[in-house]
Write an enzyme that holds these catalytic residues in place. Structure first.
Site, mmCIF file in Angstrom:
data_model
loop_
_atom_site.group_PDB
_atom_site.id
_atom_site.type_symbol
_atom_site.label_atom_id
_atom_site.label_comp_id
_atom_site.label_asym_id
_atom_site.label_seq_id
_atom_site.Cartn_x
_atom_site.Cartn_y
_atom_site.Cartn_z
ATOM 1 N N ILE A 1 0.787 -1.256 0.019
ATOM 2 C CA ILE A 1 -0.063 -0.132 0.218
ATOM 3 C C ILE A 1 0.964 1.070 -0.195
ATOM 4 O O ILE A 1 0.365 2.253 -0.620
ATOM 5 C CB ILE A 1 -1.008 -0.111 1.189
ATOM 6 C CG1 ILE A 1 -2.079 0.913 0.842
ATOM 7 C CG2 ILE A 1 -0.377 0.404 2.469
ATOM 8 C CD1 ILE A 1 -2.973 0.515 -0.320
ATOM 9 N N SER B 1 12.190 0.862 6.798
ATOM 10 C CA SER B 1 11.446 -0.462 6.097
ATOM 11 C C SER B 1 12.790 -1.163 6.153
ATOM 12 O O SER B 1 13.969 -0.804 5.875
ATOM 13 C CB SER B 1 11.019 0.000 4.951
ATOM 14 O OG SER B 1 9.867 -0.949 4.659
ATOM 15 N N ARG B 2 12.548 -2.530 6.688
ATOM 16 C CA ARG B 2 13.639 -3.463 6.752
ATOM 17 C C ARG B 2 14.295 -3.887 5.478
ATOM 18 O O ARG B 2 15.446 -4.086 5.080
ATOM 19 C CB ARG B 2 13.368 -4.627 7.376
ATOM 20 C CG ARG B 2 12.912 -4.392 8.951
ATOM 21 C CD ARG B 2 12.343 -5.588 9.592
ATOM 22 N NE ARG B 2 11.129 -5.845 8.623
ATOM 23 C CZ ARG B 2 10.194 -6.743 8.986
ATOM 24 N NH1 ARG B 2 10.405 -7.282 10.244
ATOM 25 N NH2 ARG B 2 9.041 -7.038 8.285
ATOM 26 N N LYS C 1 -5.288 1.978 7.827
ATOM 27 C CA LYS C 1 -6.468 1.151 8.599
ATOM 28 C C LYS C 1 -5.891 -0.290 8.770
ATOM 29 O O LYS C 1 -5.077 -0.792 7.696
ATOM 30 C CB LYS C 1 -7.793 1.285 7.864
ATOM 31 C CG LYS C 1 -7.713 0.912 6.261
ATOM 32 C CD LYS C 1 -7.332 -0.099 5.592
ATOM 33 C CE LYS C 1 -7.837 -1.391 6.135
ATOM 34 N NZ LYS C 1 -7.713 -2.441 5.367
ATOM 35 N N ASP D 1 -10.050 -7.656 7.144
ATOM 36 C CA ASP D 1 -9.020 -6.570 6.753
ATOM 37 C C ASP D 1 -9.569 -5.671 5.626
ATOM 38 O O ASP D 1 -9.932 -4.598 5.773
ATOM 39 C CB ASP D 1 -7.656 -6.962 6.316
ATOM 40 C CG ASP D 1 -6.679 -6.069 5.830
ATOM 41 O OD1 ASP D 1 -6.086 -5.381 6.895
ATOM 42 O OD2 ASP D 1 -6.700 -5.548 4.749
HETATM 43 P P1 NAP Z 1 2.611 -5.125 3.023
HETATM 44 O O1 NAP Z 1 2.602 -5.340 1.629
HETATM 45 O O2 NAP Z 1 2.863 -6.780 3.834
HETATM 46 O O3 NAP Z 1 3.418 -3.962 3.505
HETATM 47 C C1 NAP Z 1 3.870 -3.743 4.897
HETATM 48 C C2 NAP Z 1 5.350 -3.561 5.154
HETATM 49 O O4 NAP Z 1 5.331 -3.300 6.632
HETATM 50 C C3 NAP Z 1 6.075 -4.722 4.986
HETATM 51 O O5 NAP Z 1 6.411 -4.618 3.574
HETATM 52 C C4 NAP Z 1 7.232 -4.711 5.818
HETATM 53 O O6 NAP Z 1 8.406 -3.861 5.176
HETATM 54 C C5 NAP Z 1 6.567 -3.912 6.745
HETATM 55 N N1 NAP Z 1 6.823 -4.886 8.154
HETATM 56 C C6 NAP Z 1 7.186 -4.218 9.328
HETATM 57 N N2 NAP Z 1 7.164 -4.918 10.243
HETATM 58 C C7 NAP Z 1 6.447 -6.229 9.647
HETATM 59 C C8 NAP Z 1 5.773 -7.147 10.216
HETATM 60 N N3 NAP Z 1 6.016 -7.642 11.587
HETATM 61 N N4 NAP Z 1 5.402 -8.262 9.308
HETATM 62 C C9 NAP Z 1 5.095 -7.731 8.135
HETATM 63 N N5 NAP Z 1 5.474 -6.648 7.373
HETATM 64 C C10 NAP Z 1 6.149 -5.923 8.500
HETATM 65 O O7 NAP Z 1 1.259 -4.782 3.567
HETATM 66 P P2 NAP Z 1 0.166 -3.956 2.956
HETATM 67 O O8 NAP Z 1 -0.808 -4.551 1.988
HETATM 68 O O9 NAP Z 1 0.768 -2.551 2.445
HETATM 69 O O10 NAP Z 1 -0.775 -3.351 4.227
HETATM 70 C C11 NAP Z 1 -0.061 -2.590 5.136
HETATM 71 C C12 NAP Z 1 -1.444 -2.103 5.923
HETATM 72 O O11 NAP Z 1 -2.031 -1.387 4.997
HETATM 73 C C13 NAP Z 1 -2.579 -2.998 6.588
HETATM 74 O O12 NAP Z 1 -2.791 -2.515 7.725
HETATM 75 C C14 NAP Z 1 -3.459 -3.011 5.438
HETATM 76 O O13 NAP Z 1 -4.907 -3.241 5.992
HETATM 77 C C15 NAP Z 1 -3.286 -1.697 4.706
HETATM 78 N N6 NAP Z 1 -3.966 -1.394 3.516
HETATM 79 C C16 NAP Z 1 -3.676 -2.358 2.399
HETATM 80 C C17 NAP Z 1 -4.316 -2.226 1.236
HETATM 81 C C18 NAP Z 1 -3.937 -3.401 0.025
HETATM 82 O O14 NAP Z 1 -4.619 -3.392 -1.040
HETATM 83 N N7 NAP Z 1 -2.863 -4.384 0.122
HETATM 84 C C19 NAP Z 1 -5.269 -1.407 0.892
HETATM 85 C C20 NAP Z 1 -5.295 -0.392 1.926
HETATM 86 C C21 NAP Z 1 -4.812 -0.395 3.311
HETATM 87 P P3 NAP Z 1 10.009 -4.284 5.547
HETATM 88 O O15 NAP Z 1 10.134 -5.836 5.377
HETATM 89 O O16 NAP Z 1 10.628 -3.593 4.542
HETATM 90 O O17 NAP Z 1 10.088 -3.781 6.967
#
Ligand code: NAP
Length: 307
Positions: free
Chosen positions: A11, A33-34, A87, A165
Site C-alpha cells: 500500500i 523499512s527493513r 487502517k 481486513d
Molecule cells: P505489506 O505489503 O505486507 O507491507 C507492510 C510492510 O510493513 C512490509 O513490506 C514490511 O516492510 C513492513 N513490516 C514491518 N514489520 C512487519 C511485520 N511484523 N510483518 C510484516 N511486515 C512488516 O502490507 P500492505 O498491503 O501494504 O498493508 C499494510 C497496511 O495497509 C495494512 O494495515 C493493510 O490493512 C493496509 N492496506 C492495505 C491495502 C492493500 O490493498 N494491500 C489497501 C489499503 C490498506 P519491511 O520488510 O521492509 O520492513
C-alpha cells in the site's frame, strides 16, 4: 511539511508514495523499512534511528501491518511527532485508546485513516440517507485475496483479521453513511484449517429502527470483484458500488463527485489540515464492529489456504 513513511510494502508503494508526490502539502523526506526503499529518498531500517537523525521530520505515516503498528506509533508520539495510521488503526481497541490518550496529552495530531470513506460517492450517499428511513442494508465484499494481498503471511496470523481486513473498509463506509449506530448480533467465520483468521464471514447487525442489516465478505472470488452496499429505504434503493466510487438510486447513476479525486490524496489533505489545527481524528467504530465480529463469530474450519 516533511514526512516519513514507515513500512514500504504494497500500500505504501501503490498509494502513499504517489499521493505524497502529487501533493503540495507534503515532502517525503525519509522511509523506514527493513527491506523496502523509495528511489531518491533517505532510507532507514530502524525507526528510532530515523527519529533521532531527523528531528526536522514532524509527521510519521505508518503503513505497517496492524500488529507492529502500536509500538511504532507510540515511539513516534513519544518522540513528539504527529502520526497517521493506515487502517485498521491497530490490532486491538485498547492500544488505539492508549495512542489517542498519548496524542491528546502531548498535544500531537493522530489520524486513524479510513481510505474507503474518501471514495467519491460516500459523502453523497451519506447526504442522501440522512432523511430516509432504512428498511435494509446489505454489504457484499467479494474479492481475490491473491490479487490484493500477495504473499502477505501476517494477514493469516492473529491480529491480521483475514477477510475482515478489507471488510473493515465496508464497515468504515457503513458507519459513515448511516445516521444510526449499528452493532453486531451474530457472525459466522470460515477459517482455513492452516490459518488463524477467516477467509470468509457473514454478519448480522442490530439497527435501532429495526432494519435488516447484513454483510457477506469472501476472499475466494478470482473473477468479478464486488465491493457493494445496497440500502433499501422509504425513499428508494441506494447502491454504492466499486467500494464507494459509484452511486445509483433506483438504478439511475447519481451524486456529484468531490473535486479532489482519489482516496489517498484526500487522506493526506485531511492529515495536513489536522496537523494545521492540532486535531485528533480517531473514529474507532469500524474497528469496534470487527472486534465484536471476532468475539461473537461462530468459527467453521474450511479447506487450507495455499498462497
Ligand atoms: P505489506 O505489503 O505486507 O507491507 C507492510 C510492510 O510493513 C512490509 O513490506 C514490511 O516492510 C513492513 N513490516 C514491518 N514489520 C512487519 C511485520 N511484523 N510483518 C510484516 N511486515 C512488516 O502490507 P500492505 O498491503 O501494504 O498493508 C499494510 C497496511 O495497509 C495494512 O494495515 C493493510 O490493512 C493496509 N492496506 C492495505 C491495502 C492493500 O490493498 N494491500 C489497501 C489499503 C490498506 P519491511 O520488510 O521492509 O520492513
Amino acid at each position: 511539511m516533511k514526512l516519513a513513511l514507515v513500512g514500504i510494502g504494497k500500500i505504501a508503494v501503490d498509494q502513499h508514495v504517489p499521493s505524497i508526490a502529487a501533493s503540495d502539502d507534503w515532502d517525503l523526506a525519509a522511509t523506514v523499512s527493513r527491506n523496502g526503499t523509495v528511489e531518491g529518498v533517505e532510507a532507514f531500517t530502524d525507526l528510532g534511528q530515523m527519529l533521532e537523525a531527523r528531528p526536522d521530520i514532524r509527521v510519521i505515516s505508518l503503513c505497517l501491518p496492524p500488529v507492529p503498528r502500536f509500538a511504532a506509533a507510540m515511539q513516534a508520539l513519544e518522540a513528539g511527532r504527529h502520526v497517521m495510521l493506515e487502517k485498521p488503526p491497530g490490532a486491538t481497541l485498547a492500544e488505539c485508546h492508549a495512542l489517542e490518550a498519548k496524542a491528546r496529552a502531548s498535544g500531537l495530531s493522530l489520524y486513524a485513516t479510513w481510505h474507503s470513506r474518501e471514495a467519491d460517492m460516500v459523502g453523497a450517499a451519506k447526504a442522501w440517507l440522512r432523511d430516509k428511513a432504512l428498511k435494509s442494508l446489505q454489504v457484499t465484499w467479494k474479492e481475490d485475496v491473491r490479487r490484493w494481498h500477495p504473499g502477505q503471511a501476517w494477514i493469516w496470523e492473529p491480529g491480521g483479521m483475514g477477510v475482515l481486513d478489507p471488510g473493515i473498509n465496508a464497515l468504515s463506509i457503513v458507519t459513515e453513511i448511516l445516521p444510526d449506530e449499528i452493532h453486531v448480533t451474530s457472525a459466522t467465520l470460515e477459517v482455513p484449517e492452516n490459518c488463524q483468521t477467516p477467509i470468509a464471514a457473514t454478519v448480522d447487525f442490530h439497527h435501532p429502527g429495526g432494519a435488516r442489516v447484513t454483510a457477506v465478505m469472501d476472499w475466494r472470488h478470482e473473477d468479478t470483484q464486488t465491493w457493494e452496499i445496497v440500502a433499501e429505504t422509504d425513499g428508494g434503493t441506494l447502491t454504492l458500488a466499486d467500494g464507494g466510487a459509484r452511486m445509483t438510486v433506483d438504478g439511475a447513476e447519481t451524486g456529484e463527485a468531490a473535486a479532489l479525486s482519489g482516496e489517498y490524496p484526500r487522506l493526506y489533505a485531511n492529515m495536513a489540515s489536522l496537523v494545521g489545527r492540532g486535531g485528533v481524528d480517531m473514529d474507532l467504530r469500524p474497528m469496534t464492529l470487527v472486534a465484536d465480529i471476532l468475539a461473537l463469530g461462530r468459527r467453521d474450519s474450511v479447506a487450507a489456504f495455499e498462497d
